[in-house]
Design an enzyme around this catalytic site. Sequence first.
Site, mmCIF file in Angstrom:
data_model
loop_
_atom_site.group_PDB
_atom_site.id
_atom_site.type_symbol
_atom_site.label_atom_id
_atom_site.label_comp_id
_atom_site.label_asym_id
_atom_site.label_seq_id
_atom_site.Cartn_x
_atom_site.Cartn_y
_atom_site.Cartn_z
ATOM 1 N N VAL A 199 15.167 -2.577 18.677
ATOM 2 C CA VAL A 199 14.817 -1.218 18.280
ATOM 3 C C VAL A 199 14.130 -0.488 19.429
ATOM 4 O O VAL A 199 14.502 0.637 19.787
ATOM 5 C CB VAL A 199 13.917 -1.249 17.024
ATOM 6 C CG1 VAL A 199 13.404 0.145 16.700
ATOM 7 C CG2 VAL A 199 14.682 -1.823 15.848
ATOM 8 N N LYS A 242 13.600 3.842 4.096
ATOM 9 C CA LYS A 242 14.114 2.771 4.954
ATOM 10 C C LYS A 242 14.436 1.512 4.135
ATOM 11 O O LYS A 242 15.538 0.961 4.198
ATOM 12 C CB LYS A 242 13.090 2.467 6.045
ATOM 13 C CG LYS A 242 13.337 1.186 6.807
ATOM 14 C CD LYS A 242 14.593 1.258 7.649
ATOM 15 C CE LYS A 242 15.100 -0.108 8.000
ATOM 16 N NZ LYS A 242 15.705 -0.259 9.254
ATOM 17 N N PHE A 287 31.037 -0.576 3.962
ATOM 18 C CA PHE A 287 30.249 -1.672 3.397
ATOM 19 C C PHE A 287 30.852 -2.249 2.135
ATOM 20 O O PHE A 287 30.164 -2.515 1.153
ATOM 21 C CB PHE A 287 28.804 -1.209 3.157
ATOM 22 C CG PHE A 287 27.911 -1.650 4.275
ATOM 23 C CD1 PHE A 287 28.009 -1.055 5.511
ATOM 24 C CD2 PHE A 287 27.010 -2.696 4.106
ATOM 25 C CE1 PHE A 287 27.240 -1.483 6.566
ATOM 26 C CE2 PHE A 287 26.235 -3.134 5.153
ATOM 27 C CZ PHE A 287 26.343 -2.518 6.394
ATOM 28 N N LEU A 288 32.169 -2.404 2.159
ATOM 29 C CA LEU A 288 32.845 -2.993 1.004
ATOM 30 C C LEU A 288 33.630 -4.237 1.409
ATOM 31 O O LEU A 288 34.453 -4.710 0.640
ATOM 32 C CB LEU A 288 33.792 -1.966 0.366
ATOM 33 C CG LEU A 288 33.163 -0.832 -0.453
ATOM 34 C CD1 LEU A 288 34.244 0.087 -1.002
ATOM 35 C CD2 LEU A 288 32.322 -1.378 -1.604
ATOM 36 N N GLY A 342 23.767 -11.285 6.190
ATOM 37 C CA GLY A 342 22.582 -11.819 6.868
ATOM 38 C C GLY A 342 22.099 -10.876 7.941
ATOM 39 O O GLY A 342 22.212 -9.662 7.811
ATOM 40 N N CYS A 388 17.691 -7.951 9.514
ATOM 41 C CA CYS A 388 17.083 -6.915 8.662
ATOM 42 C C CYS A 388 17.282 -7.120 7.163
ATOM 43 O O CYS A 388 16.314 -7.135 6.407
ATOM 44 C CB CYS A 388 17.643 -5.549 9.031
ATOM 45 S SG CYS A 388 17.105 -4.994 10.635
ATOM 46 N N LYS A 437 15.337 -10.002 5.270
ATOM 47 C CA LYS A 437 13.891 -9.772 5.393
ATOM 48 C C LYS A 437 13.471 -8.530 4.588
ATOM 49 O O LYS A 437 12.496 -8.568 3.837
ATOM 50 C CB LYS A 437 13.580 -9.596 6.879
ATOM 51 C CG LYS A 437 12.206 -9.088 7.221
ATOM 52 C CD LYS A 437 11.973 -9.121 8.721
ATOM 53 C CE LYS A 437 12.559 -7.932 9.469
ATOM 54 N NZ LYS A 437 11.813 -6.699 9.409
ATOM 55 N N LYS A 493 27.300 -11.320 12.631
ATOM 56 C CA LYS A 493 28.456 -10.431 12.495
ATOM 57 C C LYS A 493 29.068 -10.328 13.881
ATOM 58 O O LYS A 493 28.471 -10.803 14.870
ATOM 59 C CB LYS A 493 28.046 -9.054 11.961
ATOM 60 C CG LYS A 493 27.139 -8.284 12.907
ATOM 61 C CD LYS A 493 26.887 -6.866 12.397
ATOM 62 C CE LYS A 493 26.070 -6.074 13.399
ATOM 63 N NZ LYS A 493 25.829 -4.709 12.994
ATOM 64 N N ARG A 506 20.150 -14.716 14.201
ATOM 65 C CA ARG A 506 19.108 -14.734 13.167
ATOM 66 C C ARG A 506 19.710 -14.562 11.775
ATOM 67 O O ARG A 506 20.531 -13.699 11.552
ATOM 68 C CB ARG A 506 18.080 -13.622 13.430
ATOM 69 C CG ARG A 506 17.177 -13.943 14.599
ATOM 70 C CD ARG A 506 16.240 -12.798 14.897
ATOM 71 N NE ARG A 506 16.947 -11.664 15.472
ATOM 72 C CZ ARG A 506 16.383 -10.485 15.736
ATOM 73 N NH1 ARG A 506 15.124 -10.289 15.448
ATOM 74 N NH2 ARG A 506 17.080 -9.508 16.271
HETATM 75 C C1 UDX Z 1 21.403 -3.330 9.211
HETATM 76 C C2 UDX Z 1 21.553 -1.881 8.720
HETATM 77 O O1 UDX Z 1 22.939 -1.556 8.622
HETATM 78 C C3 UDX Z 1 20.828 -0.927 9.645
HETATM 79 O O2 UDX Z 1 20.940 0.399 9.139
HETATM 80 C C4 UDX Z 1 19.379 -1.359 9.697
HETATM 81 O O3 UDX Z 1 18.598 -0.505 10.463
HETATM 82 C C5 UDX Z 1 19.264 -2.791 10.215
HETATM 83 O O4 UDX Z 1 20.015 -3.647 9.356
HETATM 84 P P1 UDX Z 1 22.528 -4.903 11.031
HETATM 85 O O5 UDX Z 1 21.539 -5.951 10.622
HETATM 86 O O6 UDX Z 1 22.789 -4.685 12.473
HETATM 87 O O7 UDX Z 1 22.087 -3.481 10.446
HETATM 88 O O8 UDX Z 1 23.885 -5.326 10.360
HETATM 89 P P2 UDX Z 1 24.997 -4.673 9.406
HETATM 90 O O9 UDX Z 1 26.119 -4.161 10.209
HETATM 91 O O10 UDX Z 1 24.408 -3.738 8.431
HETATM 92 O O11 UDX Z 1 25.496 -6.002 8.650
HETATM 93 C C6 UDX Z 1 24.594 -6.806 7.890
HETATM 94 C C7 UDX Z 1 25.329 -7.982 7.279
HETATM 95 O O12 UDX Z 1 26.248 -7.548 6.291
HETATM 96 C C8 UDX Z 1 26.125 -8.819 8.278
HETATM 97 O O13 UDX Z 1 25.984 -10.192 7.963
HETATM 98 C C9 UDX Z 1 27.554 -8.328 8.047
HETATM 99 O O14 UDX Z 1 28.515 -9.279 8.412
HETATM 100 C C10 UDX Z 1 27.539 -8.080 6.554
HETATM 101 N N1 UDX Z 1 28.558 -7.112 6.117
HETATM 102 C C11 UDX Z 1 28.502 -5.800 6.518
HETATM 103 C C12 UDX Z 1 29.577 -7.524 5.258
HETATM 104 O O15 UDX Z 1 29.637 -8.713 4.873
HETATM 105 N N2 UDX Z 1 30.484 -6.608 4.826
HETATM 106 C C13 UDX Z 1 30.453 -5.305 5.215
HETATM 107 O O16 UDX Z 1 31.322 -4.523 4.755
HETATM 108 C C14 UDX Z 1 29.430 -4.879 6.083
#
Ligand code: UDX
Length: 431
Positions: A12, A200, A245-246, A253, A256, A259, A317, A324
């Site tokens: 960040v 947030k 996000f579907l 995991g 963020c 936690k 991802k 983490r």
């Molecule tokens: C997240 C939030 O998106 C961000 O706004 C915040 O500030 C920090 O946390 P990040 O941890 O980088 O960001 O990952 P993100 O892309 O959101 O994915 C989180 C988890 O969800 C990953 O394990 C990812 O593989 C999973 N995921 C995401 C899915 O399984 N399916 C999806 O469609 C999207």
Amino acid sequence: MATIAIIGTGYVGLTTGACFSHLGHDVVCADIDEEKVARLRIGEIPIVEKGLDRLVDEGIRSGTLRFVVGAAEASKSAEFHYLCVPTPQGADGAADLSYLEGAAAEIGPVLPDNSVVVNKSTVPVGSTRVVSRVLGRSDAAVVSNPEFLREGTAVADFLQPDRVVIGSRDAEAAIRVASLYARIAAPVMVTDPVSAETIKYASNAFLASKLSFVNAIATLCEAVGADVNDVVLGMGYDSRIGREFLRPGPGWGGSCFPKDTRALANIAKEAGYDFRFLDEVLRVNDDQFDRTAQKVLDAIDPSMVDTHIAALGLTFKAGTDDLRESPAVEILRRVRSAGIRVKAYDPAVVPDDNRLVEMYPDLDIELASDPYAAAEGASMMTILTEWDEFTGLDFDKMAEIMLGKTIVDARNLLEPSIPRRRGFVYRGVGR
Ligand code: UDX
């Protein structure tokens, strides 16, 4: 142009500092880690983040981005002070504020008059008050300005955000913080600090809930014979639901979501509300880890239990090297508990990278330098992270070198007909 001190150069802080300098501000980033600061000064970035190296390089060359050791050193001549320190999960699930309080205590005595101190770290609701108290400076305004940065796309998320949220009781301080974003085209929302902090947590917990929901729907699809890819496509056309996000997967995991979802459940509990919905969101995610691990175990032919499995993907991802709270690690932990050996390949975790061993000393898996080295002689293959390069695998070659012929694609990454044509049994999620 404003002078900005960034306290903490993690994901960040470093992204915020580099992007503010790119927007024309004069930025000094501070960290307690001397070695990290020395490396940052010569443009060596400790994380994988698209476009960040270019911005850091640009800032160093133009002199608008500097790195120093210690928060006080950065803060003594700045107007804005961004607190970007970690807020790890404490033993009881609540966020641990010791880094935040430590940073505030360090900069309090050196702040120039009428400074604005900004909480960028994800901090429990009410933390601006904590920071104010620790700073001990009645002339300094404390403002909440939460980040919504995704790893891998953090630079783009900062420079083209969906919104900028500012939480302040002091209208003048809010306007000063908003002016830092003047060159960014996004709605700027000003509210009180408690609401900003809640925005947030609520955003992350909502997204995590959406994913647990989709993973539960994927399980239902398997039970009733529906195809989750079509189901989410059909759902996503509804603008109230949206397409993002579907994607079902092995569970969610990262640094963020787990936690912050636990922390919000905790915040609610302390405020007298039993937010059981969130407990269930977390439980569904654990179930997803269990279910995916079971799928992997079920795919191993009983005659091959002494053979290793090939695991493709270790990061939480694609597009990041972050391990983490990685769902891939959760799955492999379960597979290892069943006594199965694992050879894993991940493009961001090379065999001599010892982060995996340092973070997960008991995991005990072997790292391979390419997917084929992991797959050679394997009883099955599982795809755990959605790296693009896995879509281009040569399945003719895989069919030759693997002992077993089952693929568990926990990310629905592959077009099933491709491995099937080469004689593989393909199992995805929810289809
Ligand atoms: C997240 C939030 O998106 C961000 O706004 C915040 O500030 C920090 O946390 P990040 O941890 O980088 O960001 O990952 P993100 O892309 O959101 O994915 C989180 C988890 O969800 C990953 O394990 C990812 O593989 C999973 N995921 C995401 C899915 O399984 N399916 C999806 O469609 C999207």
